[in-house]
Design an enzyme around this catalytic site. Structure first.
Site, PDB file in Angstrom:
ATOM      1  N   LYS A  38     108.887 -36.268  10.898  1.00  0.00           N
ATOM      2  CA  LYS A  38     109.672 -37.399  11.398  1.00  0.00           C
ATOM      3  C   LYS A  38     109.241 -37.745  12.822  1.00  0.00           C
ATOM      4  O   LYS A  38     108.566 -36.944  13.481  1.00  0.00           O
ATOM      5  CB  LYS A  38     111.164 -37.051  11.348  1.00  0.00           C
ATOM      6  CG  LYS A  38     111.551 -35.843  12.193  1.00  0.00           C
ATOM      7  CD  LYS A  38     112.955 -35.344  11.853  1.00  0.00           C
ATOM      8  CE  LYS A  38     113.323 -34.141  12.694  1.00  0.00           C
ATOM      9  NZ  LYS A  38     114.550 -33.490  12.207  1.00  0.00           N
ATOM     10  N   ARG A 132     127.225 -32.967  10.922  1.00  0.00           N
ATOM     11  CA  ARG A 132     126.467 -34.198  11.096  1.00  0.00           C
ATOM     12  C   ARG A 132     126.575 -35.073   9.848  1.00  0.00           C
ATOM     13  O   ARG A 132     127.249 -36.080   9.865  1.00  0.00           O
ATOM     14  CB  ARG A 132     124.996 -33.853  11.425  1.00  0.00           C
ATOM     15  CG  ARG A 132     124.175 -35.018  11.884  1.00  0.00           C
ATOM     16  CD  ARG A 132     122.868 -34.605  12.534  1.00  0.00           C
ATOM     17  NE  ARG A 132     121.931 -33.914  11.638  1.00  0.00           N
ATOM     18  CZ  ARG A 132     120.728 -33.486  12.010  1.00  0.00           C
ATOM     19  NH1 ARG A 132     120.328 -33.642  13.246  1.00  0.00           N
ATOM     20  NH2 ARG A 132     119.931 -32.879  11.156  1.00  0.00           N
ATOM     21  N   HIS A 164     121.650 -27.729   6.942  1.00  0.00           N
ATOM     22  CA  HIS A 164     120.927 -27.603   8.215  1.00  0.00           C
ATOM     23  C   HIS A 164     121.701 -26.695   9.161  1.00  0.00           C
ATOM     24  O   HIS A 164     122.910 -26.824   9.295  1.00  0.00           O
ATOM     25  CB  HIS A 164     120.745 -28.996   8.834  1.00  0.00           C
ATOM     26  CG  HIS A 164     119.741 -29.040   9.946  1.00  0.00           C
ATOM     27  ND1 HIS A 164     118.501 -28.439   9.862  1.00  0.00           N
ATOM     28  CD2 HIS A 164     119.790 -29.616  11.165  1.00  0.00           C
ATOM     29  CE1 HIS A 164     117.837 -28.650  10.995  1.00  0.00           C
ATOM     30  NE2 HIS A 164     118.595 -29.361  11.801  1.00  0.00           N
ATOM     31  N   ARG A 223     111.586 -25.857   5.926  1.00  0.00           N
ATOM     32  CA  ARG A 223     111.389 -27.143   6.610  1.00  0.00           C
ATOM     33  C   ARG A 223     110.900 -26.868   8.037  1.00  0.00           C
ATOM     34  O   ARG A 223     111.691 -26.740   8.967  1.00  0.00           O
ATOM     35  CB  ARG A 223     112.697 -27.938   6.627  1.00  0.00           C
ATOM     36  CG  ARG A 223     113.273 -28.238   5.242  1.00  0.00           C
ATOM     37  CD  ARG A 223     114.410 -29.243   5.306  1.00  0.00           C
ATOM     38  NE  ARG A 223     115.444 -28.880   6.248  1.00  0.00           N
ATOM     39  CZ  ARG A 223     116.583 -28.250   5.935  1.00  0.00           C
ATOM     40  NH1 ARG A 223     116.841 -27.923   4.684  1.00  0.00           N
ATOM     41  NH2 ARG A 223     117.466 -27.969   6.865  1.00  0.00           N
ATOM     42  N   TYR A 267     108.659 -44.212  46.054  1.00  0.00           N
ATOM     43  CA  TYR A 267     109.978 -44.865  46.128  1.00  0.00           C
ATOM     44  C   TYR A 267     111.034 -43.918  46.694  1.00  0.00           C
ATOM     45  O   TYR A 267     111.038 -42.722  46.399  1.00  0.00           O
ATOM     46  CB  TYR A 267     110.435 -45.266  44.729  1.00  0.00           C
ATOM     47  CG  TYR A 267     109.674 -46.415  44.117  1.00  0.00           C
ATOM     48  CD1 TYR A 267     109.699 -47.686  44.674  1.00  0.00           C
ATOM     49  CD2 TYR A 267     108.945 -46.214  42.945  1.00  0.00           C
ATOM     50  CE1 TYR A 267     109.006 -48.735  44.082  1.00  0.00           C
ATOM     51  CE2 TYR A 267     108.254 -47.259  42.348  1.00  0.00           C
ATOM     52  CZ  TYR A 267     108.289 -48.522  42.921  1.00  0.00           C
ATOM     53  OH  TYR A 267     107.610 -49.554  42.340  1.00  0.00           O
ATOM     54  N   CYS A 314     106.553 -42.844  39.393  1.00  0.00           N
ATOM     55  CA  CYS A 314     106.685 -44.292  39.206  1.00  0.00           C
ATOM     56  C   CYS A 314     106.469 -44.639  37.734  1.00  0.00           C
ATOM     57  O   CYS A 314     106.230 -43.769  36.905  1.00  0.00           O
ATOM     58  CB  CYS A 314     105.650 -45.023  40.061  1.00  0.00           C
ATOM     59  SG  CYS A 314     105.621 -44.492  41.780  1.00  0.00           S
ATOM     60  N   MET A 315     106.541 -45.934  37.424  1.00  0.00           N
ATOM     61  CA  MET A 315     106.402 -46.351  36.025  1.00  0.00           C
ATOM     62  C   MET A 315     105.030 -45.994  35.460  1.00  0.00           C
ATOM     63  O   MET A 315     104.917 -45.523  34.330  1.00  0.00           O
ATOM     64  CB  MET A 315     106.656 -47.856  35.908  1.00  0.00           C
ATOM     65  CG  MET A 315     106.724 -48.330  34.472  1.00  0.00           C
ATOM     66  SD  MET A 315     106.945 -50.106  34.320  1.00  0.00           S
ATOM     67  CE  MET A 315     108.640 -50.306  34.820  1.00  0.00           C
ATOM     68  N   ASP A 316     103.974 -46.200  36.273  1.00  0.00           N
ATOM     69  CA  ASP A 316     102.614 -46.051  35.763  1.00  0.00           C
ATOM     70  C   ASP A 316     101.778 -45.030  36.523  1.00  0.00           C
ATOM     71  O   ASP A 316     100.634 -44.801  36.175  1.00  0.00           O
ATOM     72  CB  ASP A 316     101.883 -47.401  35.857  1.00  0.00           C
ATOM     73  CG  ASP A 316     102.755 -48.543  35.381  1.00  0.00           C
ATOM     74  OD1 ASP A 316     103.262 -48.437  34.254  1.00  0.00           O
ATOM     75  OD2 ASP A 316     102.951 -49.507  36.143  1.00  0.00           O
TER      76      ASP A 316
HETATM   77  C1  PLP Z   1     114.391 -32.083  12.234  1.00  0.00           C
HETATM   78  C2  PLP Z   1     114.876 -31.282  11.097  1.00  0.00           C
HETATM   79  C3  PLP Z   1     114.227 -30.094  10.726  1.00  0.00           C
HETATM   80  C4  PLP Z   1     113.127 -29.469  11.532  1.00  0.00           C
HETATM   81  O1  PLP Z   1     113.668 -28.794  12.639  1.00  0.00           O
HETATM   82  P1  PLP Z   1     112.751 -27.868  13.575  1.00  0.00           P
HETATM   83  O2  PLP Z   1     113.712 -27.213  14.476  1.00  0.00           O
HETATM   84  O3  PLP Z   1     111.828 -28.788  14.282  1.00  0.00           O
HETATM   85  O4  PLP Z   1     112.039 -26.944  12.659  1.00  0.00           O
HETATM   86  C5  PLP Z   1     114.661 -29.467   9.574  1.00  0.00           C
HETATM   87  N1  PLP Z   1     115.682 -29.951   8.852  1.00  0.00           N
HETATM   88  C6  PLP Z   1     116.361 -31.073   9.198  1.00  0.00           C
HETATM   89  C7  PLP Z   1     117.491 -31.536   8.369  1.00  0.00           C
HETATM   90  C8  PLP Z   1     115.994 -31.766  10.342  1.00  0.00           C
HETATM   91  O5  PLP Z   1     116.663 -32.864  10.701  1.00  0.00           O
END
Ligand code: PLP
Length: 374
Positions: A38, A132, A164, A223, A267, A314-316
């Site tokens: 992601k 969540r 999760h 995951r 700045y 700064c920005m850049d």
């Molecule tokens: C982002 C995410 C992960 C991965 O998490 P890490 O800590 O980067 O391994 C796994 N499961 C879900 C549901 C997530 O949103």
């Protein structure tokens, strides 16, 4: 290598990604790896990362939304793709047409999806303590009942359940117990379904932290997100030996000058030279995703030595103290990565402004070209 402007760029080491994957395979044992790509593969660029992962034998990918899923489908025509988060039900046909698996968050949501389009594949998300998204019940028995209701939905194919963890990256007794309970809840739910002859292909709960600290082969999928990119689930807790950061961040010196005692830099005049100093200007700023919160706090690497940022970013552009460094215009500055014997990690930067390495790498902006090192 593709041409790119040598101003500010991120080097992405594919060999490091491959060696991290080899380590993850060992940790995961019999669990299949689901690569979490992601947010543009945590800022690393999903196209190249997906290709490299497929070459390494990865067949499961997870993303946060439909746009990302469609991108990944373009790179990985044969792999399984799971959307972990919400897809508005009116886009259900895209899920079906592209063979994408949707995370289902409630019975109502499941009905909405199949009302828009049939043949929806899904995994059901269970909220066991993250607070969540997902089904939330007091007991695994009640949860299993609701899953059975959802399974009976016409046009929906339920292939798994997942949850999760909220604190799998914590090593104190209370948090370990919290994760134990989350794990027990989903496994009990899975067993109840099994005892009623509902055999789902997948039950999964492992993220990077649980892979590192409490791998459990009962999770059919692991995951893996942040450790794939070689960063810590929870700095300064260590990750297992051998993981290497995949992203480095570089820029160049555009200007070098000597300043007198009392001269101000940047700045807000937050930095005033207290002696004669040599200052270099570097071609990167907060618009590149290098946080302004690192002003006067972070070091960068130049000629194998640490140099402190002087005054506001700064920005850049930003300025560094090169009084003890023979800096020259055109020199390469390493903001994240290794130069000689010195290394700065995204985790080190994160610690300086009270965030996590995830945010540092995800935050490197679009303006910064990703350059892939084979
Ligand atoms: C982002 C995410 C992960 C991965 O998490 P890490 O800590 O980067 O391994 C796994 N499961 C879900 C549901 C997530 O949103």
């Amino acid at each position: 290598m593709k041409q790119y402007l040598k101003r500010a760029w991120a080097e992405i080491s594919l060999p490091n990604l491959e060696s991290n994957i080899a380590l993850i395979k060992k940790l995961a044992g019999n669990s299949d790896i689901m690569a979490v790509v992601k947010a543009d593969a945590y800022g690393h660029g999903e196209g190249e990362i997906c290709h490299c992962l497929e070459k390494s034998g990865i067949r499961y990918f997870a993303v946060s939304n439909l746009d990302e899923a469609l991108q990944v489908r373009g790179f990985c025509p044969e792999s399984e793709i799971l959307i972990l988060g919400y897809t508005p039900p009116e886009y259900a046909e895209y899920l079906a047409e592209n063979n994408i698996i949707q995370g289902v968050l409630s019975k109502e949501y499941a009905l909405e999806l199949v009302r828009n389009h049939k043949n929806i594949r899904c995994h059901i998300k269970i909220d066991t303590g993250m607070g969540r998204i997902g089904l939330k019940y007091d007991t695994p028995e009640e949860c299993a009942e609701e899953i059975k209701n959802i399974i009976n939905t016409d046009g929906l194919s339920v292939e798994g359940i997942y949850t999760h963890f909220a604190v799998a990256d914590c090593d104190d007794e209370e948090n370990i117990k919290y994760t134990d309970n989350q794990e027990k809840f989903i496994l009990d739910t899975y067993e109840i379904l099994k005892s009623q002859n509902i055999n789902l292909k997948h039950v999964h709960f492992m993220n990077s932290a649980s892979l590192c600290y409490r791998a459990n082969p009962k999770s059919t999928l692991a995951r893996a997100g942040i450790i794939m990119y070689g960063l810590c689930p929870n700095y300064p807790l260590p990750i297992p030996d051998g993981f290497k950061p995949v992203m480095s961040l570089k820029a160049v010196v555009s200007h070098v000058k000597t300043v007198k005692k009392g001269d101000c830099i940047s700045y807000g005049r937050t930095f005033v030279a207290d002696h004669e100093m040599k200052i270099a200007t570097v071609t990167i700023g907060y618009a590149d995703g290098y946080s302004r919160l690192l002003s006067s706090k972070a070091d960068v690497l130049l000629n194998g030595k640490r140099c402190r940022i002087t005054g506001r970013i700064c920005m850049d552009q930003l300025m560094i103290d090169v009084t003890d460094n023979n800096a020259e215009e055109g020199d390469i500055v390493t903001l994240i990565g290794t130069d000689g014997n010195e290394t700065i990690t995204a985790d080190e930067l994160a610690y300086l402004y009270n965030t996590i390495g995830y945010e540092v790498v995800c935050g490197i902006s679009k303006r910064v070209p990703r350059v892939y090192i084979e």
